[in-house]
Motif scaffolding. Structure first.
Motif, PDB file in Angstrom:
ATOM      1  N   ARG A 189     -46.481 -15.290  38.230  1.00 37.53           N
ATOM      2  CA  ARG A 189     -45.677 -15.042  39.437  1.00 37.53           C
ATOM      3  C   ARG A 189     -44.294 -14.524  39.102  1.00 37.53           C
ATOM      4  O   ARG A 189     -43.708 -13.761  39.853  1.00 37.53           O
ATOM      5  CB  ARG A 189     -45.575 -16.328  40.262  1.00 37.53           C
ATOM      6  N   ARG A 190     -43.755 -14.955  37.971  1.00 36.07           N
ATOM      7  CA  ARG A 190     -42.462 -14.470  37.500  1.00 36.07           C
ATOM      8  C   ARG A 190     -42.460 -14.542  35.979  1.00 36.07           C
ATOM      9  O   ARG A 190     -43.280 -15.247  35.388  1.00 36.07           O
ATOM     10  CB  ARG A 190     -41.306 -15.292  38.081  1.00 36.07           C
ATOM     11  N   ALA A 191     -41.564 -13.839  35.354  1.00 33.21           N
ATOM     12  CA  ALA A 191     -41.566 -13.730  33.894  1.00 33.21           C
ATOM     13  C   ALA A 191     -41.472 -15.113  33.246  1.00 33.21           C
ATOM     14  O   ALA A 191     -40.610 -15.922  33.600  1.00 33.21           O
ATOM     15  CB  ALA A 191     -40.400 -12.868  33.428  1.00 33.21           C
ATOM     16  N   GLY A 192     -42.368 -15.381  32.294  1.00 32.81           N
ATOM     17  CA  GLY A 192     -42.350 -16.629  31.558  1.00 32.81           C
ATOM     18  C   GLY A 192     -42.999 -17.802  32.262  1.00 32.81           C
ATOM     19  O   GLY A 192     -42.997 -18.919  31.742  1.00 32.81           O
ATOM     20  N   ASP A 193     -43.564 -17.587  33.436  1.00 32.66           N
ATOM     21  CA  ASP A 193     -44.156 -18.668  34.215  1.00 32.66           C
ATOM     22  C   ASP A 193     -45.539 -19.021  33.654  1.00 32.66           C
ATOM     23  O   ASP A 193     -46.110 -18.303  32.835  1.00 32.66           O
ATOM     24  CB  ASP A 193     -44.284 -18.211  35.673  1.00 32.66           C
ATOM     25  N   TRP A 194     -46.071 -20.150  34.129  1.00 37.52           N
ATOM     26  CA  TRP A 194     -47.463 -20.461  33.844  1.00 37.52           C
ATOM     27  C   TRP A 194     -48.341 -19.356  34.417  1.00 37.52           C
ATOM     28  O   TRP A 194     -48.001 -18.724  35.419  1.00 37.52           O
ATOM     29  CB  TRP A 194     -47.859 -21.802  34.458  1.00 37.52           C
ATOM     30  N   ALA A 195     -49.486 -19.165  33.809  1.00 41.42           N
ATOM     31  CA  ALA A 195     -50.377 -18.080  34.227  1.00 41.42           C
ATOM     32  C   ALA A 195     -51.018 -18.369  35.581  1.00 41.42           C
ATOM     33  O   ALA A 195     -51.381 -19.508  35.889  1.00 41.42           O
ATOM     34  CB  ALA A 195     -51.474 -17.887  33.184  1.00 41.42           C
ATOM     35  N   VAL A 196     -51.140 -17.323  36.389  1.00 37.06           N
ATOM     36  CA  VAL A 196     -52.076 -17.370  37.518  1.00 37.06           C
ATOM     37  C   VAL A 196     -53.486 -17.297  36.930  1.00 37.06           C
ATOM     38  O   VAL A 196     -54.354 -18.104  37.251  1.00 37.06           O
ATOM     39  CB  VAL A 196     -51.817 -16.209  38.496  1.00 37.06           C
ATOM     40  N   VAL A 197     -53.685 -16.324  36.055  1.00 40.12           N
ATOM     41  CA  VAL A 197     -54.856 -16.221  35.191  1.00 40.12           C
ATOM     42  C   VAL A 197     -54.413 -15.476  33.943  1.00 40.12           C
ATOM     43  O   VAL A 197     -53.595 -14.559  34.012  1.00 40.12           O
ATOM     44  CB  VAL A 197     -56.027 -15.461  35.859  1.00 40.12           C
ATOM     45  N   SER A 198     -54.946 -15.856  32.792  1.00 44.79           N
ATOM     46  CA  SER A 198     -54.707 -15.082  31.580  1.00 44.79           C
ATOM     47  C   SER A 198     -56.010 -14.973  30.807  1.00 44.79           C
ATOM     48  O   SER A 198     -56.928 -15.779  30.990  1.00 44.79           O
ATOM     49  CB  SER A 198     -53.622 -15.719  30.714  1.00 44.79           C
ATOM     50  N   ALA A 199     -56.087 -13.951  29.951  1.00 47.46           N
ATOM     51  CA  ALA A 199     -57.305 -13.701  29.192  1.00 47.46           C
ATOM     52  C   ALA A 199     -56.968 -13.200  27.810  1.00 47.46           C
ATOM     53  O   ALA A 199     -56.046 -12.397  27.634  1.00 47.46           O
ATOM     54  CB  ALA A 199     -58.197 -12.691  29.911  1.00 47.46           C
ATOM     55  N   GLY A 200     -57.703 -13.674  26.831  1.00 47.61           N
ATOM     56  CA  GLY A 200     -57.628 -13.159  25.469  1.00 47.61           C
ATOM     57  C   GLY A 200     -59.000 -12.672  25.042  1.00 47.61           C
ATOM     58  O   GLY A 200     -60.017 -13.202  25.491  1.00 47.61           O
ATOM     59  N   ALA A 201     -59.027 -11.660  24.204  1.00 52.19           N
ATOM     60  CA  ALA A 201     -60.296 -11.148  23.691  1.00 52.19           C
ATOM     61  C   ALA A 201     -60.161 -10.820  22.219  1.00 52.19           C
ATOM     62  O   ALA A 201     -59.093 -10.398  21.758  1.00 52.19           O
ATOM     63  CB  ALA A 201     -60.740  -9.902  24.457  1.00 52.19           C
ATOM     64  N   ALA A 202     -61.242 -11.016  21.481  1.00 53.93           N
ATOM     65  CA  ALA A 202     -61.334 -10.592  20.093  1.00 53.93           C
ATOM     66  C   ALA A 202     -62.655  -9.850  19.930  1.00 53.93           C
ATOM     67  O   ALA A 202     -63.695 -10.312  20.430  1.00 53.93           O
ATOM     68  CB  ALA A 202     -61.268 -11.785  19.146  1.00 53.93           C
TER      69      ALA A 202
END
Length: 296
Positions: A189-202
């Motif tokens: 929602r704002r810089a440095g906030d907890w994620a609404v959703v986040s994703a990592g891929a390898a």
């Protein structure tokens, strides 16, 4: 004013001393390093402990990033800033630098630690998603020695981990495989906030340019940081491309279990899980080919 309940403060100078003190005090004690997640919970009386054990003096012992053949070892007291600035770590796993750039602010990154982030076990926590994506293993030290726990078994529920009352996380181990790369993206929602959703891929490619293996980890879409099962099976042996990324995105959206809250509806979060999965897979593959994948 919100203030914690009364507690006693102890400071330790070695891992054996910390473990011995935890063994003596039991579940009345909690380790503290950066404290940026623990102390707000104590102020709100969501967490109450009779003792806080300060382990900042252990940075010299547990603050490291070490490369070995086929493995990178990271001490649990390694600061976010050190993870962000490590060129060695970024070369092997660019997903770390991606994630660290969107974690909180410089004040938090200067004091917060990898171990603290993982042990907090917040379902929205960035580095938990990163370590899940990279198939990390966690080294846990107790009075009877060490044990190694796969990342998939480390988090046992919201704010619950495999670390016992008389144990502490000391190291994270990351397997290094050839011809692979990784990426991380986050909606906040704002810089440095907890994620609404986040994703990592390898992603790893074989000698013919086909997907040898792939992993995706999501945060903020359920009670635990989620490693999405089925992604590797769906992508393995196939040429990377938009159709394949879209298929993986659909698998991720179906596998997660978000809830509606003030950060967004469950439907919106599923959409983000799908879109971010596509983006991080695309970017990871682009990095294998020597480009960053931004704007693709």
């Amino acid at each position: 004013m919100q203030v914690p309940a009364p507690f006693e403060y102890r400071r330790v100078g070695s891992v054996p001393e910390a473990v011995a003190l935890l063994d003596r005090l039991g579940d009345t004690a909690r380790l503290v390093a950066g404290g940026h997640s623990l102390l707000p919970m104590m102020k709100l009386r969501l967490a109450n402990f009779e003792y806080l054990i300060d382990i900042n003096d252990l940075h010299g012992e547990l603050g490291y990033i070490r490369a070995e053949p086929g493995l990178i070892r990271i001490g649990a007291m390694t600061r976010h800033r050190e993870l962000l600035e490590s060129d060695q770590l970024a070369a092997a796993f660019p997903v770390f630098r991606d994630a660290e750039r969107v974690i909180a602010d410089p004040v938090v990154r200067n004091r917060g630690t990898l171990g603290g982030s993982l042990c907090q076990a917040d379902p929205s926590e960035d580095l938990s998603a990163v370590c899940t994506t990279l198939d990390a293993s966690c080294v846990i030290q107790g009075v009877d020695g060490q044990r190694v726990v796969p990342m998939g078994e480390f988090h046992q529920g919201p704010y619950e981990t495999a670390v016992g009352d008389a144990e502490m996380l000391t190291e994270v181990r990351l397997p290094v495989r050839p011809n692979g790369s990784s990426a991380y993206e986050k909606v906040e929602r704002r810089a440095g906030d907890w994620a609404v959703v986040s994703a990592g891929a390898a992603v790893w490619l074989d000698g013919d340019g086909l997907v040898a293996d792939a992993r995706v980890g999501l945060a903020a879409v359920g009670p635990n940081t989620a490693g999405i099962e089925g992604i590797g099976d769906a992508l393995r042996g196939r040429p990377p491309g938009e159709e394949l990324y879209a298929q993986a995105g659909n698998i991720a959206a179906e596998a997660c279990s978000p809830v509606t809250d003030r950060r967004g509806s469950a439907e919106y979060k599923r959409h983000l899980a799908k879109e971010l999965t596509v983006r991080v897979l695309r970017r990871a593959v682009a990095r294998i080919h020597g480009t960053d994948g931004q704007g693709v």
